[in-house]
Enzyme design. Structure first.
Site, mmCIF file in Angstrom:
data_model
loop_
_atom_site.group_PDB
_atom_site.id
_atom_site.type_symbol
_atom_site.label_atom_id
_atom_site.label_comp_id
_atom_site.label_asym_id
_atom_site.label_seq_id
_atom_site.Cartn_x
_atom_site.Cartn_y
_atom_site.Cartn_z
ATOM 1 N N GLY A 73 47.330 36.498 22.774
ATOM 2 C CA GLY A 73 48.214 37.479 22.948
ATOM 3 C C GLY A 73 49.546 36.852 23.841
ATOM 4 N N CYS A 131 55.302 35.579 16.128
ATOM 5 C CA CYS A 131 55.440 36.936 16.960
ATOM 6 C C CYS A 131 56.187 37.997 16.218
ATOM 7 C CB CYS A 131 55.934 36.417 18.355
ATOM 8 S SG CYS A 131 56.110 34.947 18.583
ATOM 9 N N ILE A 191 50.030 25.011 10.116
ATOM 10 C CA ILE A 191 49.994 26.015 10.114
ATOM 11 C C ILE A 191 49.528 26.654 11.454
ATOM 12 C CG2 ILE A 191 49.678 26.291 7.626
ATOM 13 C CD1 ILE A 191 46.743 26.958 8.067
ATOM 14 N N GLY A 217 40.456 26.322 12.902
ATOM 15 C CA GLY A 217 39.444 25.525 12.710
ATOM 16 C C GLY A 217 39.040 25.013 11.534
HETATM 17 C C1 FMN Z 1 42.863 29.935 21.504
HETATM 18 C C2 FMN Z 1 44.021 29.520 20.604
HETATM 19 C C3 FMN Z 1 45.389 29.634 21.264
HETATM 20 C C4 FMN Z 1 46.596 29.626 20.522
HETATM 21 N N1 FMN Z 1 47.734 29.797 21.177
HETATM 22 C C5 FMN Z 1 48.697 29.372 20.307
HETATM 23 C C6 FMN Z 1 50.037 29.612 21.275
HETATM 24 O O1 FMN Z 1 50.163 29.711 22.174
HETATM 25 N N2 FMN Z 1 51.340 29.175 20.169
HETATM 26 C C7 FMN Z 1 51.251 28.754 19.127
HETATM 27 O O2 FMN Z 1 52.207 28.379 18.458
HETATM 28 N N3 FMN Z 1 49.880 28.396 18.468
HETATM 29 C C8 FMN Z 1 48.932 28.823 19.113
HETATM 30 N N4 FMN Z 1 47.509 28.513 18.557
HETATM 31 C C9 FMN Z 1 47.512 28.122 17.064
HETATM 32 C C10 FMN Z 1 47.411 26.667 17.146
HETATM 33 O O3 FMN Z 1 48.449 25.780 18.077
HETATM 34 C C11 FMN Z 1 47.039 25.838 15.729
HETATM 35 O O4 FMN Z 1 48.445 26.173 14.971
HETATM 36 C C12 FMN Z 1 45.888 26.668 14.957
HETATM 37 O O5 FMN Z 1 44.987 27.056 15.706
HETATM 38 C C13 FMN Z 1 45.543 25.860 13.712
HETATM 39 O O6 FMN Z 1 45.025 24.779 14.200
HETATM 40 P P1 FMN Z 1 43.687 24.299 14.418
HETATM 41 O O7 FMN Z 1 42.692 24.612 13.384
HETATM 42 O O8 FMN Z 1 43.633 22.664 14.645
HETATM 43 O O9 FMN Z 1 43.275 25.080 15.989
HETATM 44 C C14 FMN Z 1 46.361 28.897 19.236
HETATM 45 C C15 FMN Z 1 44.980 28.692 18.545
HETATM 46 C C16 FMN Z 1 44.112 28.898 19.428
HETATM 47 C C17 FMN Z 1 42.630 28.613 18.624
#
Ligand code: FMN
Length: 303
Positions: A73, A131, A191, A217
């Site tokens: 959040g 958002c 994404i 993930g």
């Molecule tokens: C715990 C967590 C917090 C995240 N916080 C943000 C954030 O503050 N801003 C944002 O643009 N994306 C945020 N993301 C999304 C990641 O930057 C990323 O786009 C998404 O997790 C997909 O990549 P991944 O599968 O390698 O994690 C967050 C993801 C996770 C898991």
């Protein structure tokens, strides 16, 4: 032969194409003792807003098959504390810094970009448009019109490289990507997480305090590859790809689908050295295949 790993994203010059994704690497400092920050192509910081936010009700994390759910959040200390404390500490690492920003209104995005404009240690802004828009309740990233207005507001307040981060929670990614490009974004990243939920059947409640969250993930990687491939055929600006990258083979697949750079997210929680291992693994891959420049890999998928 040492392959050339440098890439350019707008005016941002990176020594290699591997970044860490917003929200999964804190403000960098949290990983100081477990990851080689200086080796990274860039650090993308956790999204900040104009004012401090406390985030969602716990539990805010749940494990899922091949992935995780989060509902943090946008908890953050607000722009002033970020600039005066977090950014100062991160700047000592001599790594390009991309600051992720968000707001409740189009105006807030513009104000934040303006507040960060004079700060030389910030190399680029990533606009987090996943958002809710206070006016419509939809995510800014779910409509081409609001995407364009946010990008214009940021663009008119900054000369820094602007990266627009898209959401996969849309029926068609291409008009949104086009709107970001036409509004002046220098690059696109995608994404963000996929809206999702899990259920605790014993308690008859959602596993997350805020009921729904974002899935990330390896489970989401095939969706990410598809969206990057489609976006790469739609826009001319560079794409930073992310979604489930766990190792160098995944990063190579993203680049073949059209990403000029990649970001490591959830994998940082499993192994904080993933980004460094991806850099080394991709360099070795290029050497084995006699590819002199990593840019030659981008969009090479045969169809
Ligand atoms: C715990 C967590 C917090 C995240 N916080 C943000 C954030 O503050 N801003 C944002 O643009 N994306 C945020 N993301 C999304 C990641 O930057 C990323 O786009 C998404 O997790 C997909 O990549 P991944 O599968 O390698 O994690 C967050 C993801 C996770 C898991």
């Amino acid at each position: 032969m040492k392959p050339k790993l440098n890439v350019e994203i707008g005016r941002l010059k990176l020594k290699n194409p591997v970044m860490v994704a917003s929200g999964t690497f804190g403000y960098g400092l949290e990983f100081e003792n477990v990851a080689g920050i200086g080796a990274l192509g860039a650090v993308v910081t956790k999204t900040i807003t104009l004012h401090r936010r406390v985030g969602n009700k716990p539990p805010r994390i749940a494990e899922t098959p091949s992935g995780m759910l989060n509902s943090i959040g946008l908890e953050n200390p607000g722009v002033d504390i970020f600039v005066n404390e977090k950014l100062k500490d991160l700047s000592k690492f001599k790594v390009p810094i991309v600051v992720s920003i968000a707001g409740d209104t189009v105006e807030e995005y513009g104000q934040l970009a303006g507040a960060l404009e004079g700060i030389n240690s910030i190399d680029a802004l990533e606009i987090n448009i996943s958002c809710p828009n206070l006016h419509s309740g939809l995510l800014f990233a779910q409509e081409a019109g609001t995407t364009a207005r946010v990008v214009e507001a940021v663009r008119s307040n900054t000369k820094k490289t602007v990266i627009t981060k898209l959401s996969p929670n849309v029926t068609d990614i291409t008009p949104i990507a086009r709107a970001a490009e036409e509004a002046g974004s220098d690059a696109i990243s995608l994404i963000n997480t996929l809206m999702a939920m899990t259920v605790d059947i014993k308690e008859k409640v959602s596993t997350l305090g805020s009921v729904t969250g974002g899935l990330s993930g390896p489970a989401i990687m095939p969706i990410a590859l598809y969206m990057i491939w489609r976006t790469a055929r739609t826009v001319k600006i560079p794409i930073i790809g992310m979604g489930g990258i766990m190792g160098w083979e995944d990063a190579v697949a993203f680049m073949m689908c059209g990403a000029s750079a990649v970001s490591i997210g959830t994998a940082n929680f499993v192994n904080p050295s993933t980004a460094e291992e991806v850099i080394e693994g991709m360099a070795a891959y290029l050497r084995r295949h006699g590819i002199k420049d990593i840019n030659a890999l981008v969009g090479t998928l045969r169809t």
